[in-house]
Design a protein around this motif. Structure first.
Motif, PDB file in Angstrom:
ATOM      1  N   ARG A  53       1.942  13.544 -28.681  1.00  0.00           N
ATOM      2  CA  ARG A  53       2.999  12.799 -29.357  1.00  0.00           C
ATOM      3  C   ARG A  53       4.382  13.332 -28.981  1.00  0.00           C
ATOM      4  NH1 ARG A  53       0.684  12.006 -35.593  1.00  0.00           N
ATOM      5  NH2 ARG A  53      -1.124  10.714 -35.019  1.00  0.00           N
ATOM      6  N   LEU A  54       4.498  14.653 -28.889  1.00  0.00           N
ATOM      7  CA  LEU A  54       5.791  15.247 -28.535  1.00  0.00           C
ATOM      8  C   LEU A  54       6.155  14.912 -27.092  1.00  0.00           C
ATOM      9  CD1 LEU A  54       7.871  17.032 -30.032  1.00  0.00           C
ATOM     10  CD2 LEU A  54       6.956  18.970 -28.771  1.00  0.00           C
ATOM     11  N   VAL A 105       9.046  12.870 -35.125  1.00  0.00           N
ATOM     12  CA  VAL A 105       7.636  12.722 -34.759  1.00  0.00           C
ATOM     13  C   VAL A 105       6.772  13.178 -35.932  1.00  0.00           C
ATOM     14  CG1 VAL A 105       5.826  13.382 -33.138  1.00  0.00           C
ATOM     15  CG2 VAL A 105       8.197  13.169 -32.341  1.00  0.00           C
ATOM     16  N   THR A 106       5.939  12.285 -36.445  1.00  0.00           N
ATOM     17  CA  THR A 106       4.982  12.653 -37.486  1.00  0.00           C
ATOM     18  C   THR A 106       3.806  13.376 -36.852  1.00  0.00           C
ATOM     19  OG1 THR A 106       5.607  10.747 -38.826  1.00  0.00           O
ATOM     20  CG2 THR A 106       3.495  11.783 -39.325  1.00  0.00           C
ATOM     21  N   LEU A 107       3.435  14.520 -37.420  1.00  0.00           N
ATOM     22  CA  LEU A 107       2.392  15.360 -36.840  1.00  0.00           C
ATOM     23  C   LEU A 107       1.076  15.186 -37.583  1.00  0.00           C
ATOM     24  CD1 LEU A 107       4.576  18.561 -36.359  1.00  0.00           C
ATOM     25  CD2 LEU A 107       4.057  16.785 -34.658  1.00  0.00           C
ATOM     26  N   HIS A 160      11.367  17.213 -35.333  1.00  0.00           N
ATOM     27  CA  HIS A 160      12.600  16.495 -35.005  1.00  0.00           C
ATOM     28  C   HIS A 160      13.040  16.963 -33.620  1.00  0.00           C
ATOM     29  CE1 HIS A 160      17.070  15.532 -36.075  1.00  0.00           C
ATOM     30  NE2 HIS A 160      16.527  14.631 -35.280  1.00  0.00           N
ATOM     31  N   ASP A 190      -0.844  16.294 -31.380  1.00  0.00           N
ATOM     32  CA  ASP A 190       0.580  16.514 -31.642  1.00  0.00           C
ATOM     33  C   ASP A 190       1.334  16.828 -30.355  1.00  0.00           C
ATOM     34  OD1 ASP A 190       0.193  16.024 -34.300  1.00  0.00           O
ATOM     35  OD2 ASP A 190       0.008  18.130 -34.862  1.00  0.00           O
ATOM     36  N   GLN A 200      14.470  11.957 -31.916  1.00  0.00           N
ATOM     37  CA  GLN A 200      13.378  11.194 -32.496  1.00  0.00           C
ATOM     38  C   GLN A 200      12.598  12.077 -33.468  1.00  0.00           C
ATOM     39  OE1 GLN A 200      10.930   9.046 -29.716  1.00  0.00           O
ATOM     40  NE2 GLN A 200       9.266   8.730 -31.175  1.00  0.00           N
ATOM     41  N   SER A 244       6.248  17.324 -39.737  1.00  0.00           N
ATOM     42  CA  SER A 244       6.963  16.464 -38.790  1.00  0.00           C
ATOM     43  C   SER A 244       7.839  17.336 -37.899  1.00  0.00           C
ATOM     44  CB  SER A 244       7.819  15.425 -39.517  1.00  0.00           C
ATOM     45  OG  SER A 244       8.804  16.064 -40.312  1.00  0.00           O
ATOM     46  N   ALA A 263       7.373  11.381 -26.988  1.00  0.00           N
ATOM     47  CA  ALA A 263       8.727  11.299 -27.534  1.00  0.00           C
ATOM     48  C   ALA A 263       9.746  11.801 -26.517  1.00  0.00           C
ATOM     49  CB  ALA A 263       8.819  12.111 -28.822  1.00  0.00           C
TER      50      ALA A 263
END
Length: 439
Positions: free
Chosen positions: A79-80, A67-69, A53, A76, A65, A51, A83
């Protein structure tokens, strides 16, 4: 995992807008877990997780936030970026943080403690050979744990540490149990075998009639596992700069100069060589911090926010200001001489359900647990029924402390809540002249 983290750092840099700053924390593990019952494998599996942070800062405001990787670089990265966009939309809605204090100095920290992990088949064979006929209940965890930190100010830290942790209990047919643990980074089959045999020897005494003691003060030996429970209570704000500044620390009197512990007592935050990273979750390099030396208070654990709020100097503590690698100096008592030096009194292997009965007085209460024995003339006579103690730290580690063992035990946190912990303690056993039992 380091390459995956470095790729995420690049994504964060590229997604940054003018006037913005970021910090990025990273946590990952590749762990093998095995659960035992009656010394047989009942459940086994592997966990691989990671994960990130992400924290975005602008104009004195911050938002963060988790973020689950997935382990796939493209996914990923997306996702970042998502976020980052969400945090960017959130920032204008937030007030300015008056205690935001950022470490803007660039730094670099790389640590890879890649000691070979034990071969699982060898661990299982040892358990079968040494305890196959016993009711052994426990859990084994092993594998690398990684932590990372980077910021737009030029900070970069990477930490990987391989470790193993075997935590178990041996149950007697009468329901009593002996609890034991073997953990570390360098596996030694002989040491593990010795721990198993020591637990087996203690199990034999549990079959003798239980002894009931009356409330009172008793001479006692607290094994390292029991000391770990006491030290764990101290970590709840005992050394925290915020708790000390607001009068909520159990060690308030000590740090104010109104109380003193035995000259034998020295505690420090010993990050170097531990499983914990040499950088905090706030982005500051960590250092070894002397907390108590020869019974007198020295430094506190100060996070960046506490430094800003209380006009202090931060020293790399995490936001919760609790030791991550607590170390207590040993004393002069050889472990093999513990029973002889104890003479007549209590041998306490473990304590549990501890809490403060009087926080300002550093008074703790709790129960004896697992393999607490009555000793007479240096010989174990039998198990003692569960008793409650209530005593002050200024007594246990102050006026009543007779000696500490020369040998210390490395105790790794068994916490797997969310992820495997990197916390640890390195503690001796303690011989005390009097421990107050209340019921």
């Amino acid at each position: 995992m380091q390459h995956a983290f470095e790729a995420l750092v690049g994504v964060a840099h590229n997604a940054l807008h003018a006037g913005e700053q970021f910090t990025l924390g990273y946590s990952a593990e590749q762990s093998r877990f095995v659960r035992f019952n009656h010394a047989k494998v009942r459940q086994a599996g592997d966990v691989s997780q990671a994960s990130a942070h992400l924290r975005l800062i602008r104009d004195g405001r911050q938002a963060e936030q988790l973020v689950t990787l997935s382990g796939e670089a493209q996914v990923d990265g997306q996702r970042l970026e998502a976020a980052m966009q969400l945090l960017r939309q959130t920032l204008p809605l937030l007030p300015i943080d008056p205690y935001l204090q950022l470490n803007t100095a660039p730094w670099n920290s790389l640590s890879c403690q890649a000691a070979p992990l034990p071969v699982l088949d060898e661990v299982l064979a040892l358990i079968e050979r040494e305890a196959g006929d016993l009711d052994l209940v426990g859990i084994y965890a092993a594998g690398p744990v990684c932590r990372g930190f980077a910021s737009s100010f030029g900070a970069f830290g990477w930490h990987q540490a391989n470790s193993f942790n075997m935590d178990w209990s041996l149950f007697h047919e009468n329901g009593q149990a002996v609890k034991a643990n073997y953990a570390g980074q360098a596996w030694n089959a002989s040491d593990f075998t010795q721990r198993l045999r020591q637990a087996r020897d203690q199990l034999g005494f549990l079959g003798q009639p239980a002894i009931t003691l009356k409330p009172g003060s008793y001479r006692a030996y607290l094994a390292p596992a029991a000391m770990d429970e006491i030290a764990g209570m101290l970590c709840w704000g005992g050394f925290s700069a915020q708790a000390l500044a607001t009068g909520n620390s159990a060690l308030q009197r000590l740090y104010n100069g109104d109380g003193q512990l035995s000259p034998l007592v020295s505690f420090s935050e010993q990050v170097s060589g531990s499983l914990s990273p040499a950088f905090s979750d706030e982005g500051s390099p960590r250092m070894d911090v002397p907390l108590i030396q020869h019974g007198k208070a020295r430094q506190q654990l100060t996070s960046a926010r506490s430094a800003a709020e209380f006009q202090r100097v931060a020293n790399g503590a995490d936001s919760y200001e609790s030791p991550c690698a607590l170390s207590m100096a040993g004393g002069n008592l050889p472990s093999e001489a513990v029973l002889q030096r104890l003479g007549t009194g209590l041998y306490i292997s473990n304590l549990w359900y501890l809490n403060y009965s009087d926080l300002p007085a550093a008074r703790m209460t709790g129960l004896t647990r697992f393999a607490t024995f009555w000793v007479e003339n240096g010989a174990i006579q039998g198990p003692v029924n569960t008793m409650r103690f209530d005593d002050s730290l200024y007594s246990l580690l102050g006026s009543q402390l007779e000696d500490l063992t020369q040998e210390r035990e490395m105790i790794l946190s068994t916490s797997t809540y969310g992820q495997r912990s990197t916390g640890s303690s390195h503690l001796p056993g303690a011989l005390v002249k009097g421990l107050n039992l209340t019921l």
